[in-house]
Design an enzyme around this catalytic site. Structure first.
Site, PDB file in Angstrom:
ATOM      1  N   THR A 133       5.427  45.541  20.581  1.00 47.84           N
ATOM      2  CA  THR A 133       6.890  45.949  20.179  1.00 47.84           C
ATOM      3  C   THR A 133       7.660  44.720  20.038  1.00 47.84           C
ATOM      4  O   THR A 133       7.710  43.569  20.430  1.00 47.84           O
ATOM      5  CB  THR A 133       7.699  46.762  20.940  1.00 47.84           C
ATOM      6  OG1 THR A 133       6.545  47.963  21.172  1.00 47.84           O
ATOM      7  CG2 THR A 133       8.849  47.110  20.923  1.00 47.84           C
ATOM      8  N   THR A 141      10.043  46.241  26.198  1.00 47.55           N
ATOM      9  CA  THR A 141       8.619  46.401  25.612  1.00 47.55           C
ATOM     10  C   THR A 141       7.758  46.686  27.080  1.00 47.55           C
ATOM     11  O   THR A 141       7.976  45.976  27.904  1.00 47.55           O
ATOM     12  CB  THR A 141       8.220  45.256  24.764  1.00 47.55           C
ATOM     13  OG1 THR A 141       7.087  45.532  24.560  1.00 47.55           O
ATOM     14  CG2 THR A 141       8.409  43.976  25.810  1.00 47.55           C
ATOM     15  N   GLY A 142       7.059  47.710  26.803  1.00 45.11           N
ATOM     16  CA  GLY A 142       6.078  47.765  27.762  1.00 45.11           C
ATOM     17  C   GLY A 142       5.605  49.296  27.715  1.00 45.11           C
ATOM     18  O   GLY A 142       5.785  50.013  26.555  1.00 45.11           O
TER      19      GLY A 142
HETATM   20  N1  ASP Z   1       7.197  50.590  24.651  1.00 44.64           N
HETATM   21  C1  ASP Z   1       6.589  50.830  23.391  1.00 44.64           C
HETATM   22  C2  ASP Z   1       6.150  52.100  23.610  1.00 44.64           C
HETATM   23  O1  ASP Z   1       5.834  52.770  24.555  1.00 44.64           O
HETATM   24  C3  ASP Z   1       5.285  50.114  23.457  1.00 44.64           C
HETATM   25  C4  ASP Z   1       5.355  48.698  23.482  1.00 44.64           C
HETATM   26  O2  ASP Z   1       6.591  48.061  23.733  1.00 44.64           O
HETATM   27  O3  ASP Z   1       4.643  47.879  22.859  1.00 44.64           O
HETATM   28  O4  ASP Z   1       5.910  52.908  22.482  1.00 44.64           O
END
Ligand code: ASP
Length: 345
Positions: free
Chosen positions: A209, A260-261
């Site tokens: 992300t 992000t996570g």
């Molecule tokens: N937070 C994003 C989600 O759960 C994924 C990511 O950060 O890569 O959609």
């Protein structure tokens, strides 16, 4: 002869005057030493996760660094010339959406049905205007769709076909979904499809992300986040990235955050807003608040991920509980920084 009670009142008066003088001096010192806010600051991320030197080729390492540098310098150039934090955030994010390296725009992950569905959100800290799109499949730059919705002002959150129609009518570039294809992500999808049992949700160890937060010369904060979501997600699943308060938050006076996570945990813990709330109500510093939320609360839940943030005084935080996070920052008057692995500062 001085009466004892007269003597006492003199002592009280002197004490009172001395106390007044001391606190006046204290005020004077604060007034003489204003906290120096930098002219501007911008922080970006391209996802957190298992990002380790051992699994990165020198070519990939330098491709990530140069794209992060480019995104930073685009955003910083806008801030340098007096532009707004919203424009800086949009410039940095669109550049990363256009790159095939990140899980946003071109290069995003595939869902369980084998197509890409993007989520994005944007918030500005002055009037706390915000907007988001979810599960859109043909908007070249989903972060710009969030911007158009925010400018329009009627709604905050639009998803699917309605959001796509709105974006097209607002003049945004619409593309064939094949534009988003990159071999790497398709191979990952195919591998998961062939090896994953029904109802199993494979947790990807790398989140690509993208996000940006900025403080401009006018003292305004902004934050934005854009993603393809979690690899092999169910059709219709939305993560934290388009959820205002979870993946994105901006509020002058406290901070701007992009996360992000593993989104399900970030939604349940209202991560971005929790950091701002800790600053506002518990008077924690940005660093303390970010540490508490990412390194304690999320880590205790085994929720991998991280955040980037900037506060109204120009302090920044890049906090993650994973082996790495694609990241960078530029503060006015100081050299820019980009990093991938945890041990880079
Ligand atoms: N937070 C994003 C989600 O759960 C994924 C990511 O950060 O890569 O959609």
């Amino acid at each position: 002869m001085t009466r004892p009670d007269n003597h006492l009142s003199k002592i009280i008066l002197i004490t009172f005057l001395l106390t007044g003088l001391v606190s006046f001096q204290a005020c004077l010192q604060t007034a003489q030493k204003p906290v120096q806010r930098p002219d501007y600051a911008i922080v970006i991320h391209g996802g957190a996760g298992v990002i380790e030197k051992s699994s990165m080729t020198p070519a990939m390492d330098s491709a990530y660094r140069s794209t992060l540098s480019l995104a930073l310098s685009k955003g910083a150039a806008i801030l340098e010339s007096g532009g707004t934090s919203v424009d800086a955030v949009l410039a940095a994010i669109t550049l990363m959406e256009d790159s095939p390296l990140f899980n946003a725009g071109r290069g995003a992950v595939y869902n369980e049905a084998g197509f890409i569905a993007h989520d994005a959100s944007l918030m500005e800290g002055d009037k706390r205007q915000a907007a988001a799109v979810g599960a859109v499949t043909n908007i070249k730059n989903p972060i710009l769709a969030a911007y158009k919705i925010m400018k329009d002002g009627r709604h905050v959150f639009m998803v699917g076909e309605g959001a796509e129609k709105f974006a097209a009518e607002a003049g945004l570039e619409v593309v064939d979904p094949a534009y988003f294809f990159v071999q790497r992500q398709w191979d990952k999808y195919e591998k998961t499809r062939q090896t994953t049992l029904e109802k199993e949700f494979p947790i990807d160890s790398k989140h690509g992300t993208v996000g940006a937060v900025a403080l401009d010369r006018h003292g305004n904060l902004a934050a934005g986040t854009s993603t393809g979501g979690m690899h092999y997600k169910r059709v219709g699943r939305l993560g934290d990235s388009p959820v205002i308060g979870a993946g994105t938050w901006a509020e002058n006076g406290s901070c701007a955050v992009s996360a992000t996570g593993h989104g399900e945990f970030f939604i349940r813990n209202v991560v971005a807003y929790d950091i701002a709330a800790r600053m506002k109500y518990a008077h924690q510093s940005l660093d303390e608040a970010a540490e508490e939320v990412v390194m304690k609360k999320l880590a205790a839940l085994e929720a991998g991920g991280g955040i980037i943030a900037v506060d109204s005084a120009g302090n920044i935080a890049l906090t993650f509980n994973t082996p790495g996070m694609f990241r960078g920052y530029k503060i006015a008057g100081k050299p820019a920084f980009t990093g991938l692995y945890a041990d880079e500062h």
